[in-house]
Design a protein around this motif. Sequence first.
Motif, short mmCIF file in Angstrom:
data_model
loop_
_atom_site.label_atom_id
_atom_site.label_comp_id
_atom_site.label_asym_id
_atom_site.label_seq_id
_atom_site.Cartn_x
_atom_site.Cartn_y
_atom_site.Cartn_z
N UNK A 255 0.77 -1.11 -0.07
CA UNK A 255 0.15 -0.07 0.00
C UNK A 255 0.97 1.10 0.03
N UNK A 256 0.55 2.12 -0.96
CA UNK A 256 1.28 3.38 -1.04
C UNK A 256 2.67 3.18 -1.35
N UNK A 257 3.25 2.21 -1.61
CA UNK A 257 4.71 2.16 -1.88
C UNK A 257 5.17 2.80 -3.12
N UNK A 258 4.38 2.93 -4.31
CA UNK A 258 4.49 3.49 -5.68
C UNK A 258 4.97 4.96 -5.22
N UNK A 259 4.02 5.52 -4.30
CA UNK A 259 4.01 6.89 -3.99
C UNK A 259 5.42 7.31 -3.29
N UNK A 260 5.39 6.48 -2.35
CA UNK A 260 6.68 6.44 -1.36
C UNK A 260 7.86 6.53 -1.90
N UNK A 261 7.96 5.55 -2.83
CA UNK A 261 9.39 5.41 -3.85
C UNK A 261 9.47 6.66 -4.48
N UNK A 262 8.37 7.39 -5.17
CA UNK A 262 8.54 8.35 -5.90
C UNK A 262 8.93 9.63 -5.33
N UNK A 263 8.16 9.59 -4.01
CA UNK A 263 8.32 10.62 -2.99
C UNK A 263 10.14 11.06 -2.67
N UNK A 264 10.65 9.88 -2.75
CA UNK A 264 12.21 9.90 -2.37
C UNK A 264 12.96 9.99 -3.54
N UNK A 265 12.54 9.35 -4.68
CA UNK A 265 13.41 9.48 -5.70
C UNK A 265 12.98 10.46 -7.00
N UNK A 266 11.58 10.59 -6.77
CA UNK A 266 10.96 11.60 -8.10
C UNK A 266 11.40 12.79 -8.08
N UNK A 267 10.68 13.89 -8.83
CA UNK A 267 11.34 15.15 -8.95
C UNK A 267 11.23 16.07 -7.58
N UNK A 268 10.40 15.50 -6.70
CA UNK A 268 10.21 16.60 -5.46
C UNK A 268 11.12 15.87 -4.27
N UNK A 269 11.87 14.91 -4.62
CA UNK A 269 12.63 14.50 -3.70
C UNK A 269 13.88 15.02 -3.44
N UNK A 270 14.96 14.39 -2.55
CA UNK A 270 16.05 15.22 -2.24
C UNK A 270 17.18 14.94 -3.44
N UNK A 271 16.90 14.06 -4.24
CA UNK A 271 17.80 13.63 -5.34
C UNK A 271 17.63 14.21 -6.65
N UNK A 272 18.66 14.73 -7.30
CA UNK A 272 18.30 15.32 -8.77
C UNK A 272 18.38 14.01 -9.60
N UNK A 273 17.66 13.34 -9.90
CA UNK A 273 17.60 12.04 -10.73
C UNK A 273 16.86 12.23 -11.73
#
Length: 514
Positions: A255-273
């Motif tokens: 549950x919510x894992x897709x969004x959690x991964x996106x939160x960390x690695x997506x455009x709004x996360x701390x990494x510029x990936x």
Amino acid sequence: MSREKIVVIDFGGQYNQLVARRVRECNVYCEIYSYKTDLKKIREMEPKGIILTGGPNSVYEEGAPSCGKELFELGVPVLGLCYGAQLMSHVLGGHVCKAPVREYGRIEVTVDRSSKLFGNVSEKTICWMSHNDYIEKPAPGFRVIAHTADCPVAAAEWVERGLYAIQFHPEVLHTQEGSRMLHNFVYEICGCVGDWRMDSFVETSIRAIREKVGSGKVLCALSGGVDSSVAAVLLSKAVGDQLTCVFVDHGLLRKNEGDEVEEVFGPNGPYELHFIRVNAQERFYRKLAGVEEPERKRKIIGEEFIRVFEEEAKKIGRVDFLVQGTIYPDVVESGLGGESAVIKSHHNVGGLPDYVDFKEIIEPLRDLFKDEVRKVGLELGIPEKLVYRQPFPGPGLGIRIVGEVTAEKVKMVQNADAIYREEIAAAGLSHMPDQYFAALTNMRSVGVMGDERTYDYAVALRAVNTVDFMTAEASQIPWEVLQRVTSRIVNEVAHVNRVLYDITSKPPGTVEFE
Ligand code: XMP
């Protein structure tokens, strides 16, 4: 990269990886090699010391794994453990035979504290023994430095030659001062300074990756699991926007894992990936419709994952390098390192599609044990929550729904599992299970809710304690916690009217249901 190294020579003992891990815990890098490895190769590695592991054989048997005398003449300190100790004695002219009394378990050993090996070790210390044979007479030149009630030569040394033989297992935690002894060996005897640290690992890896990749494009399949996350962040620090991470949401995540991964690695996360999330849920559900057989389900999920990944790779254009999150136990277990048999070949849907157009594979974590990968993760600033995640299988909830997978069943198991995880976290258990989750059985049964008859599904809760996931025991979750979880699941998850707790160990069960 030049760093000091201890070489562990593997004679097929069950603790071979443990020896290497303990040495690395002393901040000294260590690698495992089969006893069949050419002496020339070992010499070329310029090890600071050599450790011979235990093993199941008897040194005097014909065809038993052995080594030449020359191994002890390299001018490099050698520490033999159990079989390794017996072999050292046997090869150098001592006498090894069947012991009149077999020692197994925690045994009190009396050590001679004047030996460098036992500096700061108590004179009487509990050690883990597991042997049928023993050294009846040490080889010429050796001095006995430890004994037990039944074992006259529990350890022996030949200081001038840097040779040390110990009958017990310092690598096993039951040997109370084992880490101290290994520490003494690598620092006091081999003269190591301890240059294996995760902060310097990050620095040197980044430099090496940059050199390898140049201006090429790199692709990483990111699952949100520890290994691929750490690999992705390391790569991104090294090559920045030359890296693209593809995260495939196959609709079988928690549950919510897709969004959690996106939160960390997506455009709004701390990494510029460059992060691409592919929402492929419908596509996977379509393929899985009507399929009940577990192996077929696994194959469909694995193959579809690769198709999606491949399509994304094509969109990106020519990719030179593919990142894989291989870690050291994978290398050893696949038979490339030590002597142990191939143990598992789990399908990992984050695995390598061999028809993507790339020049080379980058495996930045190939030398690391899992706990070291976690340390690197923390070093790179990855949130603890992610770094200490429990394992989650590539095929995801697909193998936690017994029988046909449907979107509705995925919701049920996601909700039940989220409740279970919430309650376990809130319970503050003194012993956390190593893995725990809810699964949806294919069983429907009659229940009563309010005044109504129900005919709904049963959820099974699983929690296991394990060291290596090859064997496992069911965890003893406190009854009150199970009651709370059960009551919440039947009340909050539609179409579930029964909760079962699985107490099967592995073997004969497996951790997952399919
Ligand atoms: P089993 O069910 O084989 O599980 O006792 C042992 C451990 O392996 C994980 N597991 C998998 N991991 N791909 C993975 O990446 C898979 O296909 C797979 N199947 C099982 C499981 O979660 C447990 O930690």
